[in-house]
Design a protein around this motif. Structure first.
Motif, PDB file in Angstrom:
ATOM      1  N   LEU A 134       0.822  -1.217   0.000  1.00 42.81           N
ATOM      2  CA  LEU A 134       0.000   0.000   0.000  1.00 42.81           C
ATOM      3  C   LEU A 134       0.854   1.263   0.000  1.00 42.81           C
ATOM      4  O   LEU A 134       0.532   2.222  -0.706  1.00 42.81           O
ATOM      5  CB  LEU A 134      -0.961  -0.008   1.192  1.00 42.81           C
ATOM      6  CG  LEU A 134      -2.160  -0.947   1.076  1.00 42.81           C
ATOM      7  CD1 LEU A 134      -3.011  -0.882   2.326  1.00 42.81           C
ATOM      8  CD2 LEU A 134      -3.022  -0.598  -0.133  1.00 42.81           C
ATOM      9  N   PHE A 135       1.941   1.265   0.790  1.00 46.14           N
ATOM     10  CA  PHE A 135       2.781   2.472   0.807  1.00 46.14           C
ATOM     11  C   PHE A 135       3.443   2.706  -0.554  1.00 46.14           C
ATOM     12  O   PHE A 135       3.578   3.855  -0.975  1.00 46.14           O
ATOM     13  CB  PHE A 135       3.822   2.417   1.935  1.00 46.14           C
ATOM     14  CG  PHE A 135       3.328   3.056   3.195  1.00 46.14           C
ATOM     15  CD1 PHE A 135       3.312   4.438   3.324  1.00 46.14           C
ATOM     16  CD2 PHE A 135       2.846   2.297   4.241  1.00 46.14           C
ATOM     17  CE1 PHE A 135       2.830   5.040   4.474  1.00 46.14           C
ATOM     18  CE2 PHE A 135       2.366   2.888   5.400  1.00 46.14           C
ATOM     19  CZ  PHE A 135       2.358   4.267   5.516  1.00 46.14           C
ATOM     20  N   SER A 136       3.852   1.617  -1.232  1.00 47.26           N
ATOM     21  CA  SER A 136       4.487   1.815  -2.542  1.00 47.26           C
ATOM     22  C   SER A 136       3.464   2.318  -3.564  1.00 47.26           C
ATOM     23  O   SER A 136       3.790   3.208  -4.361  1.00 47.26           O
ATOM     24  CB  SER A 136       5.158   0.522  -3.014  1.00 47.26           C
ATOM     25  OG  SER A 136       4.206  -0.455  -3.276  1.00 47.26           O
ATOM     26  N   CYS A 137       2.230   1.795  -3.513  1.00 48.86           N
ATOM     27  CA  CYS A 137       1.220   2.260  -4.488  1.00 48.86           C
ATOM     28  C   CYS A 137       0.783   3.688  -4.167  1.00 48.86           C
ATOM     29  O   CYS A 137       0.501   4.469  -5.078  1.00 48.86           O
ATOM     30  CB  CYS A 137       0.048   1.304  -4.588  1.00 48.86           C
ATOM     31  SG  CYS A 137      -1.238   1.502  -3.371  1.00 48.86           S
ATOM     32  N   ASN A 138       0.759   4.040  -2.869  1.00 49.84           N
ATOM     33  CA  ASN A 138       0.426   5.425  -2.510  1.00 49.84           C
ATOM     34  C   ASN A 138       1.500   6.385  -3.012  1.00 49.84           C
ATOM     35  O   ASN A 138       1.179   7.460  -3.532  1.00 49.84           O
ATOM     36  CB  ASN A 138       0.329   5.579  -0.985  1.00 49.84           C
ATOM     37  CG  ASN A 138      -0.864   4.870  -0.420  1.00 49.84           C
ATOM     38  OD1 ASN A 138      -1.803   4.571  -1.140  1.00 49.84           O
ATOM     39  ND2 ASN A 138      -0.847   4.587   0.861  1.00 49.84           N
ATOM     40  N   GLY A 139       2.759   5.986  -2.852  1.00 44.38           N
ATOM     41  CA  GLY A 139       3.885   6.808  -3.325  1.00 44.38           C
ATOM     42  C   GLY A 139       3.804   7.026  -4.820  1.00 44.38           C
ATOM     43  O   GLY A 139       3.949   8.150  -5.313  1.00 44.38           O
ATOM     44  N   ALA A 140       3.533   5.921  -5.556  1.00 43.34           N
ATOM     45  CA  ALA A 140       3.469   5.993  -7.023  1.00 43.34           C
ATOM     46  C   ALA A 140       2.317   6.896  -7.479  1.00 43.34           C
ATOM     47  O   ALA A 140       2.518   7.799  -8.300  1.00 43.34           O
ATOM     48  CB  ALA A 140       3.299   4.587  -7.590  1.00 43.34           C
ATOM     49  N   ALA A 141       1.126   6.671  -6.903  1.00 41.66           N
ATOM     50  CA  ALA A 141      -0.046   7.464  -7.309  1.00 41.66           C
ATOM     51  C   ALA A 141       0.121   8.927  -6.910  1.00 41.66           C
ATOM     52  O   ALA A 141      -0.252   9.824  -7.676  1.00 41.66           O
ATOM     53  CB  ALA A 141      -1.303   6.874  -6.685  1.00 41.66           C
ATOM     54  N   ALA A 142       0.690   9.179  -5.721  1.00 44.87           N
ATOM     55  CA  ALA A 142       0.881  10.561  -5.270  1.00 44.87           C
ATOM     56  C   ALA A 142       1.893  11.295  -6.149  1.00 44.87           C
ATOM     57  O   ALA A 142       1.707  12.480  -6.452  1.00 44.87           O
ATOM     58  CB  ALA A 142       1.343  10.569  -3.814  1.00 44.87           C
TER      59      ALA A 142
END
Lengths: 199, 199
Positions: free
Chosen positions: B132-140
């Protein structure tokens, strides 16, 4: 009968000492393994931050200022602090690197004790996992966009011009990913240790 | 004297039962709290995936095909699957959502036992934190680029055109971030429980 019971008593006492010594040896081994992993995480995050931080590439690109005039050649430079995702990546890796060094001090302070410091180390390791994975995701998303481009939002690829910079960024992301896996492994190892002790 | 010793014995036995009952009540309370957190994580990840997944905005944009001709108006659509970071975000949230539901089953299977299943849940929770943190970083990172643009790589902002889609993406990122914090809290809670039991 009395001598037999004495013998049994002394034998069980020896077993207790052996068990205790074995436990201490195991704890020492686990501590050494953890220290090595923390040194590895320190080196990986440091290298990742430095590789992207010092990378710089200047190329001559053609820019069209007016449609009626021919394009003119201007020098363009690729640097980490031109993109906010890369700034976040370098800062996050620098924080994780500083923490990896600091956690070694915490580890030595916590050696042999059953204090709550071990729990604090797990929480901080967990925080580093979150920090590193989010910065990896951010840098990888921007890196991929630079490598492939996107026709829907009309963002052109830039890695065909700044190939060396893109390679450095990719290497830094791989190093940082390895570091985040090390921190993840450290949390797992600590949970395993607590689970064994709680049995 | 005998009656006193009997009284003490019966009292300590009562204490033991009370302690055991208190421990069971505490474990039940912790289990309920964990279930609520997992249901919350399920709802947050589901909402995050759905909010971005169903978001779609079509706008008329001016495109210049030839420099000598005036720009023509064409309809352009913003969808989640046009950007790989958003695809990763939706898929990762869907995986985390499915896991949150599955982990409730695992939790009920593990209730009251001291098996290794608890440890497996911690490892999987930890994996969700990373995902989740990696996908949040990517989307942000992509969302921020769409919001601000970048003159160095000549990527223009798109949120001035697709404002509603950008707002939906921002809301989805906030929801997913909350879900990742819930999973992080669950790992911390499990570590705290193991630490208490190991004392």
């Amino acid at each position: 009968m009395e001598s037999q019971s004495q013998y049994i008593g002394s034998n069980s006492g020896m077993d207790g000492v052996d068990q205790k010594e074995g436990k201490v040896a195991n704890q020492r081994k686990a501590g050494t393994c953890e220290s090595i992993l923390r040194i590895l995480a320190f080196m990986l995050t440091l290298t990742a931050a430095v590789v992207l931080g010092v990378s710089k590439q200047t190329e001559i690109v053609s820019v069209k200022i007016l449609p009626t005039l021919p394009p003119i050649d201007v020098p363009a430079t690729a640097k980490w602090h031109y993109l906010s995702a890369f700034v976040y990546f370098v800062v996050a890796n620098a924080i994780a690197c500083a923490y990896a060094a600091f956690s070694l001090v915490l580890l030595f302070a916590n050696r042999g004790t059953k204090s709550s410091l071990g729990l604090v180390i797990i929480f901080l390791d967990q925080l580093m996992v979150a920090l590193l994975f989010s910065c990896n995701g951010a840098a990888a998303a921007i890196g991929l966009m630079g490598y492939q481009g996107n026709s829907h939002v009309q963002w052109n690829k830039v890695c065909n011009v700044f190939g060396r910079f893109c390679n450095h960024a990719a290497a830094a992301i791989v190093l940082s990913l390895l570091a985040s896996l090390v921190f993840m492994y450290l949390v797992g190892l600590a949970a395993l240790g607590l689970h064994r002790r709680s049995k």
